[in-house]
Scaffold this motif. Structure first.
Motif, mmCIF file in Angstrom:
data_model
loop_
_atom_site.group_PDB
_atom_site.id
_atom_site.type_symbol
_atom_site.label_atom_id
_atom_site.label_comp_id
_atom_site.label_asym_id
_atom_site.label_seq_id
_atom_site.Cartn_x
_atom_site.Cartn_y
_atom_site.Cartn_z
ATOM 1 N N ALA A 140 -13.644 9.776 -3.713
ATOM 2 C CA ALA A 140 -14.622 10.867 -3.650
ATOM 3 C C ALA A 140 -15.631 10.658 -2.538
ATOM 4 C CB ALA A 140 -15.336 11.005 -4.995
ATOM 5 N N GLU A 141 -15.807 9.421 -2.093
ATOM 6 C CA GLU A 141 -16.665 9.103 -0.955
ATOM 7 C C GLU A 141 -15.985 9.497 0.350
ATOM 8 O OE1 GLU A 141 -18.679 5.031 0.982
ATOM 9 O OE2 GLU A 141 -17.065 4.909 -0.500
ATOM 10 N N VAL A 142 -14.690 9.180 0.452
ATOM 11 C CA VAL A 142 -13.930 9.470 1.672
ATOM 12 C C VAL A 142 -13.686 10.968 1.827
ATOM 13 C CG1 VAL A 142 -11.672 9.145 2.764
ATOM 14 C CG2 VAL A 142 -12.857 7.194 1.741
ATOM 15 N N GLU A 143 -13.390 11.640 0.699
ATOM 16 C CA GLU A 143 -13.100 13.076 0.743
ATOM 17 C C GLU A 143 -13.948 13.795 -0.311
ATOM 18 O OE1 GLU A 143 -12.782 16.292 1.497
ATOM 19 O OE2 GLU A 143 -11.304 15.371 2.837
ATOM 20 N N PRO A 144 -15.140 14.266 0.073
ATOM 21 C CA PRO A 144 -16.033 14.926 -0.887
ATOM 22 C C PRO A 144 -15.410 16.125 -1.598
ATOM 23 C CG PRO A 144 -17.225 14.363 1.116
ATOM 24 C CD PRO A 144 -15.775 14.083 1.394
ATOM 25 N N ALA A 145 -14.405 16.754 -0.995
ATOM 26 C CA ALA A 145 -13.761 17.906 -1.637
ATOM 27 C C ALA A 145 -13.038 17.511 -2.923
ATOM 28 C CB ALA A 145 -12.786 18.568 -0.667
ATOM 29 N N LEU A 146 -12.799 16.207 -3.118
ATOM 30 C CA LEU A 146 -12.144 15.741 -4.345
ATOM 31 C C LEU A 146 -13.147 15.367 -5.442
ATOM 32 C CD1 LEU A 146 -9.299 13.426 -2.932
ATOM 33 C CD2 LEU A 146 -9.064 15.731 -3.888
ATOM 34 N N TYR A 147 -14.422 15.441 -5.142
ATOM 35 C CA TYR A 147 -15.459 15.014 -6.085
ATOM 36 C C TYR A 147 -15.299 15.693 -7.448
ATOM 37 C CZ TYR A 147 -20.245 14.682 -8.029
ATOM 38 O OH TYR A 147 -21.344 14.473 -8.842
ATOM 39 N N GLU A 191 -6.747 4.740 5.906
ATOM 40 C CA GLU A 191 -5.584 4.726 5.002
ATOM 41 C C GLU A 191 -5.845 5.574 3.766
ATOM 42 O OE1 GLU A 191 -3.729 0.284 5.965
ATOM 43 O OE2 GLU A 191 -5.404 0.493 4.558
ATOM 44 N N LEU A 192 -7.059 5.493 3.239
ATOM 45 C CA LEU A 192 -7.388 6.293 2.063
ATOM 46 C C LEU A 192 -7.514 7.766 2.419
ATOM 47 C CD1 LEU A 192 -8.014 6.573 -0.866
ATOM 48 C CD2 LEU A 192 -10.305 5.671 -0.463
ATOM 49 N N LYS A 193 -8.072 8.057 3.589
ATOM 50 C CA LYS A 193 -8.175 9.468 4.017
ATOM 51 C C LYS A 193 -6.812 10.109 4.128
ATOM 52 C CE LYS A 193 -10.522 13.074 5.504
ATOM 53 N NZ LYS A 193 -9.428 14.037 5.656
ATOM 54 N N ALA A 194 -5.810 9.349 4.563
ATOM 55 C CA ALA A 194 -4.452 9.895 4.658
ATOM 56 C C ALA A 194 -3.919 10.269 3.274
ATOM 57 C CB ALA A 194 -3.524 8.884 5.329
ATOM 58 N N LEU A 195 -4.281 9.494 2.250
ATOM 59 C CA LEU A 195 -3.861 9.819 0.885
ATOM 60 C C LEU A 195 -4.641 11.012 0.334
ATOM 61 C CD1 LEU A 195 -3.503 6.282 -0.773
ATOM 62 C CD2 LEU A 195 -1.714 7.706 0.238
ATOM 63 N N LYS A 248 0.836 -1.190 0.000
ATOM 64 C CA LYS A 248 0.000 0.000 0.000
ATOM 65 C C LYS A 248 0.879 1.251 0.000
ATOM 66 C CE LYS A 248 -3.562 -2.360 2.712
ATOM 67 N NZ LYS A 248 -4.400 -2.312 3.930
ATOM 68 N N LEU A 249 0.449 2.248 -0.755
ATOM 69 C CA LEU A 249 1.188 3.498 -0.860
ATOM 70 C C LEU A 249 0.978 4.326 0.399
ATOM 71 C CD1 LEU A 249 2.857 4.986 -3.138
ATOM 72 C CD2 LEU A 249 0.768 6.305 -3.544
ATOM 73 N N SER A 250 2.067 4.847 0.946
ATOM 74 C CA SER A 250 1.970 5.701 2.127
ATOM 75 C C SER A 250 1.767 7.154 1.691
ATOM 76 C CB SER A 250 3.243 5.598 2.970
ATOM 77 O OG SER A 250 4.332 6.234 2.302
ATOM 78 N N PRO A 251 1.241 7.992 2.568
ATOM 79 C CA PRO A 251 1.110 9.414 2.235
ATOM 80 C C PRO A 251 2.450 10.046 1.850
ATOM 81 C CG PRO A 251 -0.178 8.902 4.179
ATOM 82 C CD PRO A 251 0.621 7.668 3.867
ATOM 83 N N ALA A 252 3.514 9.681 2.546
ATOM 84 C CA ALA A 252 4.831 10.249 2.224
ATOM 85 C C ALA A 252 5.280 9.836 0.828
ATOM 86 C CB ALA A 252 5.851 9.809 3.271
ATOM 87 N N GLN A 253 5.016 8.591 0.450
ATOM 88 C CA GLN A 253 5.392 8.127 -0.889
ATOM 89 C C GLN A 253 4.586 8.848 -1.961
ATOM 90 O OE1 GLN A 253 4.662 3.960 0.033
ATOM 91 N NE2 GLN A 253 6.819 3.459 -0.263
ATOM 92 N N LEU A 254 3.309 9.073 -1.703
ATOM 93 C CA LEU A 254 2.496 9.821 -2.662
ATOM 94 C C LEU A 254 2.998 11.251 -2.790
ATOM 95 C CD1 LEU A 254 0.087 10.250 -4.522
ATOM 96 C CD2 LEU A 254 -1.341 10.610 -2.486
ATOM 97 N N GLU A 255 3.249 11.886 -1.662
ATOM 98 C CA GLU A 255 3.750 13.265 -1.678
ATOM 99 C C GLU A 255 5.044 13.377 -2.480
ATOM 100 O OE1 GLU A 255 3.269 17.001 -1.200
ATOM 101 O OE2 GLU A 255 2.255 16.075 0.507
ATOM 102 N N ALA A 256 5.929 12.414 -2.294
ATOM 103 C CA ALA A 256 7.219 12.452 -2.984
ATOM 104 C C ALA A 256 7.080 12.270 -4.489
ATOM 105 C CB ALA A 256 8.139 11.374 -2.412
ATOM 106 N N ALA A 257 6.034 11.570 -4.926
ATOM 107 C CA ALA A 257 5.865 11.294 -6.359
ATOM 108 C C ALA A 257 5.211 12.443 -7.114
ATOM 109 C CB ALA A 257 5.037 10.027 -6.544
ATOM 110 N N PRO A 287 -2.179 -6.210 -8.941
ATOM 111 C CA PRO A 287 -2.123 -7.645 -8.728
ATOM 112 C C PRO A 287 -2.084 -8.138 -7.285
ATOM 113 C CG PRO A 287 0.091 -6.818 -9.000
ATOM 114 C CD PRO A 287 -0.820 -5.625 -9.066
ATOM 115 N N THR A 288 -2.097 -7.238 -6.291
ATOM 116 C CA THR A 288 -1.792 -7.698 -4.931
ATOM 117 C C THR A 288 -3.019 -8.091 -4.122
ATOM 118 O OG1 THR A 288 -1.947 -5.504 -3.928
ATOM 119 C CG2 THR A 288 0.192 -6.133 -4.900
ATOM 120 N N GLY A 289 -4.189 -7.589 -4.490
ATOM 121 C CA GLY A 289 -5.375 -7.799 -3.663
ATOM 122 C C GLY A 289 -5.435 -6.891 -2.454
ATOM 123 N N ALA A 290 -4.449 -6.004 -2.306
ATOM 124 C CA ALA A 290 -4.422 -5.110 -1.141
ATOM 125 C C ALA A 290 -5.568 -4.117 -1.211
ATOM 126 C CB ALA A 290 -3.085 -4.368 -1.083
ATOM 127 N N GLY A 291 -6.242 -3.910 -0.080
ATOM 128 C CA GLY A 291 -7.336 -2.956 -0.007
ATOM 129 C C GLY A 291 -7.052 -1.901 1.043
#
Length: 400
Positions: free
Chosen positions: A221-228, A185-189, A151-160, A176-180
């Motif tokens: 968009a469900e977790v963060e409506p401001a991104l809708y 975790e999604l709110k942090a992203l 799973k991607l961490s917030p720091a990894q996303l920020e760096a990319a 391919p991982t099945g990771a959910g």
């Protein structure tokens, strides 16, 4: 002067399709092959969905529809998003494509210019980077790790993210991982994305209904409506409804983006198969009880595969939250040799030797952008999975 476009030099054929084709050829030649490469449920399309397609044919509903889907299907999609994801869309905000892949591709073609970057967590579905390249964009790969369950961490996303980033692709549960990703975790992203107002979000929610144990699916968009207003929420009927060959994917987002995607589709394929659209209406509006029954089978198969692969010498296999894949590491096998002297130099060599010597077809991790791993699809019978994992264990035991 070559007849071929220079754009083709930027992409490669799908490795998953290539391996599935190779397995089919070996089986046709008489080899005992167990194919664990294709991402396709072994369940049949439910009867009520097939009946809706037959009814549409009998009633003569076989004409063109609007280029990106008929009103009845778009209304069903809007109802699905409201019912299951608490997202409100109008039919004008919905597009229907020939499979989920077309909706993603249309979005890239409609939005990417030379130099635009698309952030893609790795491991990724094999087609993401190549679709970006075909559209003239630049894939930016953000590697994850097994230690964080891929799973991607917030720091990894920020760096990319950079000033050139136009899209962030998000896929949960993952192929391919099945990771959910959990809600937190999604709110942090999404908190990171809120700090980058020019970055758009493309979600691939194709495995939404394939979730196990206590995992609860959620979408950005469900977790963060401001991104809708800058999210394209993509989904389809292929996986959960066992309708891979019917070729119906869909997406919802801001009207100007959907209109641009509609323009692309109107000049390429036009409407998806009309009969498939009527089947998809029934899939979304009709009985849903079979989803839990199928998930119970998938969950049992997942547990079988994870247990047996973790018993194999040199393999470690996390337990995924969803989809129907596992993504084991073969770090403990790199550099070892088969009895015939072939060296397991990387995961592609592992997959090649495994297929040649045991008849088990898997996809090597490099195809998904993260090694040394391989992907197993457990969307097949318990008996085949038991036999395949037994062969994998024996293959690993014989490496020296």
């Amino acid at each position: 002067m070559s007849i071929l476009s220079s754009a083709l030099e930027r992409v490669k054929p799908s490795p998953t399709i290539a391996i599935s084709t190779k397995a089919t050829e070996l089986k046709a030649a008489g080899r005992d092959v167990i194919a664990l490469a294709a991402g396709e449920p072994d369940f049949d399309t439910p009867d009520h969905i097939k009946a809706a397609a037959v009814k549409a044919i009998a009633e003569g509903k076989t004409k063109y529809t609007a280029p990106d889907g008929m009103p009845e299907l778009k209304r069903a999609i809007c109802a699905k998003f409201l019912r299951e994801n608490s997202l409100t869309y109008t039919p004008a905000q919905v597009t229907v494509g020939n499979g989920g892949k077309q909706t993603l591709y249309n979005a890239f073609i409609a939005t990417l210019n030379a130099g635009d970057e698309v952030v893609i967590p790795a491991p990724y579905w094999v087609s993401y980077p190549d679709m970006v390249l075909l559209a003239g964009g630049t894939p930016v790969i953000a590697p994850t790790s097994q230690e964080n369950n891929y799973k991607l961490s917030p720091a990894q996303l920020e760096a990319a993210l950079t000033p050139k980033t136009k899209w962030f692709i998000f896929n949960s549960p993952s192929n391919p991982t099945g990771a959910g990703y959990s809600w937190d975790e999604l709110k942090a992203l999404t908190d990171v994305l809120l700090r980058h107002p020019d970055v758009w979000v493309m979600t691939d929610d194709m495995y939404e209904h394939l979730a196990y144990d206590d995992f609860k699916f959620c979408t950005p968009a469900e977790v963060e409506p401001a991104l809708y207003s800058r999210t394209l929420t993509c989904n389809g009927v292929s996986k959960a409804y066992a309708m891979t060959g019917w070729r119906i994917g869909y997406a919802a987002g801001p009207e100007p983006l959907i209109a641009a995607m509609r323009k692309i589709q109107s000049q390429s394929t036009s409407n998806p198969c009309t009969i498939s659209q009527w089947a998809a209406v029934e899939a979304l509006n009709g009985p849903q009880e079979f989803l839990a029954e199928n998930n119970a089978s998938f969950s049992r198969r997942r547990d079988l595969v994870v247990k047996m692969l973790n018993e194999a010498k040199g393999i470690t296999c996390p337990t995924p939250e969803g989809a129907f894949y596992v993504y084991p590491s073969i770090d403990g096998l790199i550099g070892k040799q088969t009895p015939s002297g072939a060296v397991i130099a990387d995961d592609e060599a592992f997959a090649t030797e495994l297929l040649e010597q045991t008849g088990v077809a898997v996809v090597f991790g490099a195809a998904f952008g993260l090694s040394p791993n391989f992907r197993v699809s457990y969307a097949t019978s318990d008996a085949e999975l038991l036999e395949a994992c037994t062969r994998i264990k024996e293959f690993c035991e014989n490496l020296v």
